[in-house]
Design a protein around this motif. Structure first.
Motif, PDB file in Angstrom:
ATOM      1  N   ILE A  91       0.817  -1.213   0.000  1.00  0.00           N
ATOM      2  CA  ILE A  91       0.000   0.000   0.000  1.00  0.00           C
ATOM      3  C   ILE A  91       0.853   1.267   0.000  1.00  0.00           C
ATOM      4  O   ILE A  91       0.317   2.372  -0.049  1.00  0.00           O
ATOM      5  CB  ILE A  91      -0.976   0.030   1.190  1.00  0.00           C
ATOM      6  CG1 ILE A  91      -0.238   0.263   2.506  1.00  0.00           C
ATOM      7  CG2 ILE A  91      -1.812  -1.226   1.248  1.00  0.00           C
ATOM      8  CD1 ILE A  91      -1.156   0.651   3.633  1.00  0.00           C
ATOM      9  N   GLU A 142      -6.950   1.265   0.630  1.00  0.00           N
ATOM     10  CA  GLU A 142      -5.586   1.790   0.558  1.00  0.00           C
ATOM     11  C   GLU A 142      -4.764   1.043  -0.483  1.00  0.00           C
ATOM     12  O   GLU A 142      -3.971   1.645  -1.219  1.00  0.00           O
ATOM     13  CB  GLU A 142      -4.914   1.705   1.931  1.00  0.00           C
ATOM     14  CG  GLU A 142      -5.519   2.639   2.971  1.00  0.00           C
ATOM     15  CD  GLU A 142      -4.788   2.571   4.291  1.00  0.00           C
ATOM     16  OE1 GLU A 142      -3.778   1.819   4.382  1.00  0.00           O
ATOM     17  OE2 GLU A 142      -5.214   3.253   5.236  1.00  0.00           O
ATOM     18  N   ARG A 177      -5.943   2.086  -3.940  1.00  0.00           N
ATOM     19  CA  ARG A 177      -5.494   3.454  -4.212  1.00  0.00           C
ATOM     20  C   ARG A 177      -4.047   3.451  -4.704  1.00  0.00           C
ATOM     21  O   ARG A 177      -3.691   4.159  -5.648  1.00  0.00           O
ATOM     22  CB  ARG A 177      -5.632   4.301  -2.946  1.00  0.00           C
ATOM     23  CG  ARG A 177      -5.284   5.790  -3.174  1.00  0.00           C
ATOM     24  CD  ARG A 177      -5.413   6.575  -1.886  1.00  0.00           C
ATOM     25  NE  ARG A 177      -6.736   6.420  -1.294  1.00  0.00           N
ATOM     26  CZ  ARG A 177      -6.971   5.904  -0.098  1.00  0.00           C
ATOM     27  NH1 ARG A 177      -5.962   5.483   0.670  1.00  0.00           N
ATOM     28  NH2 ARG A 177      -8.195   5.802   0.364  1.00  0.00           N
ATOM     29  N   GLU A 178      -3.213   2.625  -4.059  1.00  0.00           N
ATOM     30  CA  GLU A 178      -1.812   2.547  -4.475  1.00  0.00           C
ATOM     31  C   GLU A 178      -1.675   1.856  -5.830  1.00  0.00           C
ATOM     32  O   GLU A 178      -0.863   2.283  -6.667  1.00  0.00           O
ATOM     33  CB  GLU A 178      -0.990   1.790  -3.417  1.00  0.00           C
ATOM     34  CG  GLU A 178       0.484   1.634  -3.745  1.00  0.00           C
ATOM     35  CD  GLU A 178       1.260   2.942  -3.745  1.00  0.00           C
ATOM     36  OE1 GLU A 178       2.482   2.898  -3.966  1.00  0.00           O
ATOM     37  OE2 GLU A 178       0.650   4.026  -3.528  1.00  0.00           O
TER      38      GLU A 178
END
Length: 293
Positions: free
Chosen positions: A155, A180, A183-184
């Motif tokens: 992450i 998370e 998102r990464e």
């Protein structure tokens, strides 16, 4: 056989949450995993995932040591074929493409990607002895020219934004907070880049937080996410599903076969119950990184 003796003490935690901290500590302590290491010794592909499709049931008619050897060989064949789900979903891959393997374990999926396509592969793992093990395998087998392993949390990776053509995760997203992680993945993927994820997730329409789900969570020190949360996390992070496959029924034979092995860990009954009741699904997501608006 690759050296599996205890190495240096664990590094400073790379975790950003209690879930990740507990998971990292558990993996750091697992320096001898017979059901993973003995199978990987067969060909150098060391996996930390399960499998789908049927097996040759005729091998169960044999006896003694010969039976165990046949079971391990067949289990490993199924593991390798499971990675083909990811390889096929990647499609045409240029040798110049860059791939991130999120939660790369001892390197099996990363090396199979690299050996199939000859592309650049970056395995990311927060377990130091796994990273060292994977690097050793590459050096021993001459597979390390374009496959690299990084000690990092999936992450919070060290890669530049839009630097990856593909991100794959092979049964690893249950060890991190899902939004998370996605998102990464979206950050490092170029627009139009592809994410392929294979996971076991809770069927929240059947039995969310059921006792059998909690048994598996406890055994693997993980947090099985609801199926609906995967779809929301994909959407919230601009990862547009291209294909979703439910392979729950197809994974049951793997657990049946594994139940006959001397290396069975005791969790087999829980997985068989969870999958057969549809409380736990085995899902493949293929998604594309949407262009930034």
């Amino acid at each position: 056989m690759t050296n599996t003796s205890a190495g240096p003490s664990s590094p400073a935690s790379l975790a950003t949450s209690l879930l990740e901290s507990r998971s990292q500590a558990d993996w750091d302590a697992k320096r001898n995993d017979p059901i993973n290491i003995q199978l990987g010794d067969l060909d150098g592909y060391y996996h930390h995932h399960f499998a789908v499709t049927g097996f040759n049931r005729g091998i169960l008619e044999t006896q003694g040591d010969e039976l165990e050897a046949l079971i391990l060989k067949e289990m490993h064949r199924l593991e390798n074929e499971q990675v083909s789900i990811i390889l096929d979903a990647m499609g045409d891959v240029s040798p110049e493409a860059s791939v991130m393997d999120a939660g790369s374990g001892r390197g099996g999926t990363s090396y199979m990607i690299g050996n199939r396509f000859g592309c650049h592969v970056h395995g990311v793992n927060f377990c130091e002895h796994h990273v060292e093990f994977a690097r050793d395998v590459g050096r021993e087998r001459g597979w390390d020219e374009r496959v690299r392993f990084h000690l990092a949390n999936m992450i919070a990776t060290p890669f530049d934004g839009q630097s990856m053509d593909f991100v794959v995760s092979n049964e690893t997203t249950m060890y991190v907070e899902l939004h998370e992680a996605f998102r990464e993945f979206a950050r490092v993927l170029r627009p139009g880049g592809r994410y392929i994820g294979v996971t076991w997730c809770a069927n929240d329409q059947v039995a969310w937080k059921s006792p059998v789900i909690e048994t598996i969570n406890s055994h693997y020190v993980c947090e099985i996410h609801p199926r609906a949360v995967y779809f929301k996390a994909l959407a919230d992070n601009g990862l547009v599903p291209l294909k979703v496959a439910n392979l729950t029924a197809d994974t049951i034979p793997y657990w049946e076969l594994r139940s006959h092995s001397r290396l069975a860990t005791g969790i087999e009954k829980a997985f068989l119950e969870a999958h057969s009741t549809n409380a736990l699904n085995y899902i493949v997501f293929v998604a594309e990184r949407a262009p930034k608006g």
